[in-house]
Design a protein around this motif. Structure first.
Motif, PDB file in Angstrom:
ATOM      1  N   SER A  35      28.677 -18.225 -71.665  1.00 27.49           N
ATOM      2  CA  SER A  35      28.229 -18.001 -73.040  1.00 27.49           C
ATOM      3  C   SER A  35      27.283 -19.117 -73.453  1.00 27.49           C
ATOM      4  CB  SER A  35      29.432 -17.950 -73.987  1.00 27.49           C
ATOM      5  OG  SER A  35      29.002 -17.919 -75.337  1.00 27.49           O
ATOM      6  N   PHE A  36      27.687 -20.335 -73.192  1.00 28.91           N
ATOM      7  CA  PHE A  36      26.868 -21.495 -73.556  1.00 28.91           C
ATOM      8  C   PHE A  36      25.551 -21.499 -72.790  1.00 28.91           C
ATOM      9  CE2 PHE A  36      25.572 -25.929 -73.236  1.00 28.91           C
ATOM     10  CZ  PHE A  36      25.675 -26.344 -74.555  1.00 28.91           C
ATOM     11  N   ILE A  37      25.609 -21.213 -71.492  1.00 25.65           N
ATOM     12  CA  ILE A  37      24.417 -21.258 -70.642  1.00 25.65           C
ATOM     13  C   ILE A  37      23.429 -20.143 -70.995  1.00 25.65           C
ATOM     14  CG2 ILE A  37      23.591 -20.921 -68.285  1.00 25.65           C
ATOM     15  CD1 ILE A  37      24.747 -23.670 -68.781  1.00 25.65           C
ATOM     16  N   THR A  38      23.935 -18.931 -71.207  1.00 30.37           N
ATOM     17  CA  THR A  38      23.028 -17.803 -71.453  1.00 30.37           C
ATOM     18  C   THR A  38      22.274 -17.942 -72.772  1.00 30.37           C
ATOM     19  OG1 THR A  38      24.936 -16.551 -72.290  1.00 30.37           O
ATOM     20  CG2 THR A  38      24.222 -16.094 -70.026  1.00 30.37           C
ATOM     21  N   PRO A  58      30.083 -15.537 -87.406  1.00 31.47           N
ATOM     22  CA  PRO A  58      29.982 -14.066 -87.288  1.00 31.47           C
ATOM     23  C   PRO A  58      29.161 -13.636 -86.077  1.00 31.47           C
ATOM     24  CG  PRO A  58      28.663 -14.877 -89.136  1.00 31.47           C
ATOM     25  CD  PRO A  58      29.506 -16.014 -88.685  1.00 31.47           C
ATOM     26  N   LEU A  59      28.116 -14.404 -85.748  1.00 34.11           N
ATOM     27  CA  LEU A  59      27.329 -14.090 -84.557  1.00 34.11           C
ATOM     28  C   LEU A  59      28.188 -14.185 -83.305  1.00 34.11           C
ATOM     29  CD1 LEU A  59      24.637 -13.538 -83.120  1.00 34.11           C
ATOM     30  CD2 LEU A  59      24.170 -15.997 -83.227  1.00 34.11           C
ATOM     31  N   GLY A  60      29.062 -15.193 -83.257  1.00 34.93           N
ATOM     32  CA  GLY A  60      29.954 -15.361 -82.108  1.00 34.93           C
ATOM     33  C   GLY A  60      30.901 -14.195 -81.927  1.00 34.93           C
ATOM     34  N   PHE A  61      31.450 -13.683 -83.020  1.00 35.82           N
ATOM     35  CA  PHE A  61      32.375 -12.552 -82.924  1.00 35.82           C
ATOM     36  C   PHE A  61      31.656 -11.277 -82.489  1.00 35.82           C
ATOM     37  CE2 PHE A  61      35.275 -15.172 -85.501  1.00 35.82           C
ATOM     38  CZ  PHE A  61      36.447 -14.981 -84.782  1.00 35.82           C
ATOM     39  N   VAL A  62      30.419 -11.103 -82.936  1.00 33.43           N
ATOM     40  CA  VAL A  62      29.646  -9.936 -82.509  1.00 33.43           C
ATOM     41  C   VAL A  62      29.391 -10.009 -80.999  1.00 33.43           C
ATOM     42  CG1 VAL A  62      27.392  -8.822 -82.646  1.00 33.43           C
ATOM     43  CG2 VAL A  62      28.582  -9.479 -84.732  1.00 33.43           C
ATOM     44  N   LEU A  63      29.000 -11.186 -80.517  1.00 33.22           N
ATOM     45  CA  LEU A  63      28.697 -11.349 -79.098  1.00 33.22           C
ATOM     46  C   LEU A  63      29.963 -11.307 -78.236  1.00 33.22           C
ATOM     47  CD1 LEU A  63      25.969 -14.144 -79.276  1.00 33.22           C
ATOM     48  CD2 LEU A  63      25.633 -11.715 -78.785  1.00 33.22           C
ATOM     49  N   ILE A 105      34.425 -19.178 -79.599  1.00 29.72           N
ATOM     50  CA  ILE A 105      34.865 -17.875 -80.108  1.00 29.72           C
ATOM     51  C   ILE A 105      35.017 -16.881 -78.962  1.00 29.72           C
ATOM     52  CG2 ILE A 105      34.160 -15.878 -81.486  1.00 29.72           C
ATOM     53  CD1 ILE A 105      32.898 -17.878 -83.458  1.00 29.72           C
ATOM     54  N   SER A 106      34.052 -16.880 -78.036  1.00 31.96           N
ATOM     55  CA  SER A 106      34.150 -15.990 -76.874  1.00 31.96           C
ATOM     56  C   SER A 106      35.394 -16.306 -76.052  1.00 31.96           C
ATOM     57  CB  SER A 106      32.902 -16.136 -75.993  1.00 31.96           C
ATOM     58  OG  SER A 106      31.753 -15.659 -76.666  1.00 31.96           O
ATOM     59  N   MET A 107      35.691 -17.596 -75.883  1.00 29.50           N
ATOM     60  CA  MET A 107      36.878 -18.004 -75.126  1.00 29.50           C
ATOM     61  C   MET A 107      38.160 -17.584 -75.842  1.00 29.50           C
ATOM     62  SD  MET A 107      35.524 -21.806 -74.013  1.00 29.50           S
ATOM     63  CE  MET A 107      37.007 -22.306 -73.127  1.00 29.50           C
ATOM     64  N   ALA A 108      38.183 -17.743 -77.166  1.00 25.46           N
ATOM     65  CA  ALA A 108      39.374 -17.369 -77.930  1.00 25.46           C
ATOM     66  C   ALA A 108      39.626 -15.865 -77.865  1.00 25.46           C
ATOM     67  CB  ALA A 108      39.219 -17.823 -79.384  1.00 25.46           C
ATOM     68  N   VAL A 109      38.567 -15.080 -78.006  1.00 21.97           N
ATOM     69  CA  VAL A 109      38.695 -13.622 -77.949  1.00 21.97           C
ATOM     70  C   VAL A 109      39.148 -13.191 -76.554  1.00 21.97           C
ATOM     71  CG1 VAL A 109      37.393 -11.460 -78.009  1.00 21.97           C
ATOM     72  CG2 VAL A 109      37.049 -13.166 -79.794  1.00 21.97           C
ATOM     73  N   THR A 110      38.591 -13.818 -75.524  1.00 17.29           N
ATOM     74  CA  THR A 110      38.997 -13.497 -74.151  1.00 17.29           C
ATOM     75  C   THR A 110      40.463 -13.826 -73.925  1.00 17.29           C
ATOM     76  OG1 THR A 110      36.750 -13.951 -73.364  1.00 17.29           O
ATOM     77  CG2 THR A 110      38.495 -13.900 -71.713  1.00 17.29           C
ATOM     78  N   SER A 111      40.915 -14.984 -74.428  1.00 13.82           N
ATOM     79  CA  SER A 111      42.325 -15.381 -74.280  1.00 13.82           C
ATOM     80  C   SER A 111      43.250 -14.366 -74.940  1.00 13.82           C
ATOM     81  CB  SER A 111      42.549 -16.762 -74.906  1.00 13.82           C
ATOM     82  OG  SER A 111      41.773 -17.744 -74.283  1.00 13.82           O
ATOM     83  N   PHE A 112      42.903 -13.975 -76.148  1.00 12.95           N
ATOM     84  CA  PHE A 112      43.721 -13.003 -76.883  1.00 12.95           C
ATOM     85  C   PHE A 112      43.807 -11.679 -76.133  1.00 12.95           C
ATOM     86  CE2 PHE A 112      43.786  -9.399 -79.834  1.00 12.95           C
ATOM     87  CZ  PHE A 112      45.002  -9.612 -80.467  1.00 12.95           C
ATOM     88  N   SER A 113      42.667 -11.176 -75.677  1.00  8.71           N
ATOM     89  CA  SER A 113      42.664  -9.871 -75.000  1.00  8.71           C
ATOM     90  C   SER A 113      43.372  -9.942 -73.651  1.00  8.71           C
ATOM     91  CB  SER A 113      41.231  -9.369 -74.822  1.00  8.71           C
ATOM     92  OG  SER A 113      40.469 -10.256 -74.038  1.00  8.71           O
ATOM     93  N   MET A 114      43.246 -11.076 -72.942  1.00  6.68           N
ATOM     94  CA  MET A 114      43.944 -11.212 -71.662  1.00  6.68           C
ATOM     95  C   MET A 114      45.452 -11.297 -71.862  1.00  6.68           C
ATOM     96  SD  MET A 114      41.615 -13.558 -69.137  1.00  6.68           S
ATOM     97  CE  MET A 114      42.641 -13.051 -67.723  1.00  6.68           C
ATOM     98  N   LEU A 115      45.880 -11.985 -72.907  1.00 12.65           N
ATOM     99  CA  LEU A 115      47.317 -12.045 -73.210  1.00 12.65           C
ATOM    100  C   LEU A 115      47.870 -10.655 -73.501  1.00 12.65           C
ATOM    101  CD1 LEU A 115      47.623 -15.239 -75.441  1.00 12.65           C
ATOM    102  CD2 LEU A 115      48.756 -14.839 -73.243  1.00 12.65           C
ATOM    103  N   ALA A 116      47.113  -9.874 -74.271  1.00 10.72           N
ATOM    104  CA  ALA A 116      47.536  -8.508 -74.573  1.00 10.72           C
ATOM    105  C   ALA A 116      47.628  -7.678 -73.304  1.00 10.72           C
ATOM    106  CB  ALA A 116      46.555  -7.866 -75.562  1.00 10.72           C
TER     107      ALA A 116
END
Length: 239
Positions: free
Chosen positions: A198-201, A164-169, A92-103
């Motif tokens: 994300s996975f490591i932390t 939902p936890l993933g989207f919050v983080l 989820i963190s990777m997907a959100v990052t991809s979307f925001s970087m594309l924008a």
């Protein structure tokens, strides 16, 4: 033929996004960039490539330091985060990052490279200052109580509960990814860095939370993340 510093800068930004330092040098030769151009040399492109890699790593760390508090809190409350649930949060963190970087990248296409660097850098600095002034995002603080995410009360965060936890983080990833996208950072490198950290932390803080809580980073993760984002933003402006 590239015959101005402005065009050289555009060309180098393309190289920074798309190719290795050796390929960049070959492209400069093909396009007849004057040999005295700093970006023409393998030494220069290699140094810039190394610096950019370091920034990407720092961003991955900064965007995920909220995860430390979640992992620590769930470990103390004896709530387990299985491997698959941790992977879901990272995806989820990777997907959100991809979307925001594309924008951010699309917006950067309509402005000059210098303006893009300034906007992206200032945005990262602003996020860093905001994190210093407001150490915890409200939703993240709410989720530190495991009962908020563990809706069925079985002390295990399922994949469904991890979404939902993933989207919050991923809130920090959204803003930081946009800034990196505007400034022209490598999407693949940034997304992989965010997912990895994300996975490591989460996994590390959940398992070794007691030891982590004794460190400065464990006690003040938001402040550390804010300082890192400010540093990244300043470097992006000056790079």
């Amino acid at each position: 033929m590239l015959n101005s510093k402005y065009n050289e800068r555009i060309f180098y930004r393309f190289c920074r996004r798309s190719v290795s330092s050796n390929e960049a040098c070959q492209l400069f030769r093909i396009c007849h960039v004057p040999p005295e151009t700093p970006a023409y040399t393998e030494e220069y492109t290699g140094e810039a490539e190394s610096l950019h890699l370091l920034l990407v790593i720092f961003l991955g760390i900064a965007a995920n330091l909220d995860n430390l508090g979640i992992g620590l809190a769930y470990g103390i409350q004896k709530t387990r985060i299985p491997l698959i649930s941790n992977l879901m949060i990272a995806v989820i963190s990777m997907a959100v990052t991809s979307f925001s970087m594309l924008a951010g990248d699309r917006i950067a296409a309509f402005i000059t490279p210098n303006a893009a660097d300034w906007i992206g850098g200032l945005l990262l600095c602003a996020i860093g200052v905001w994190m210093l002034c407001q150490p915890k995002f409200g939703q993240v603080e709410a989720y530190e109580d495991a009962k908020t995410a563990d809706t069925d009360g079985n002390r295990v965060i399922s994949v469904r509960e991890a979404i939902p936890l993933g989207f919050v983080l991923a809130a920090n990833c959204l803003a930081a990814g946009f800034g990196m996208g505007v400034s022209g950072s490598s999407m693949l490198g940034t997304v992989l860095s965010v997912g990895f950290f994300s996975f490591i932390t989460i996994g590390g803080s959940h398992r070794f939370g007691t030891l982590l809580a004794r460190t400065w980073i464990g006690r003040y993760p938001a402040a550390f993340a804010g300082v890192l984002l400010i540093v990244i933003g300043l470097v992006e402006i000056m790079l």
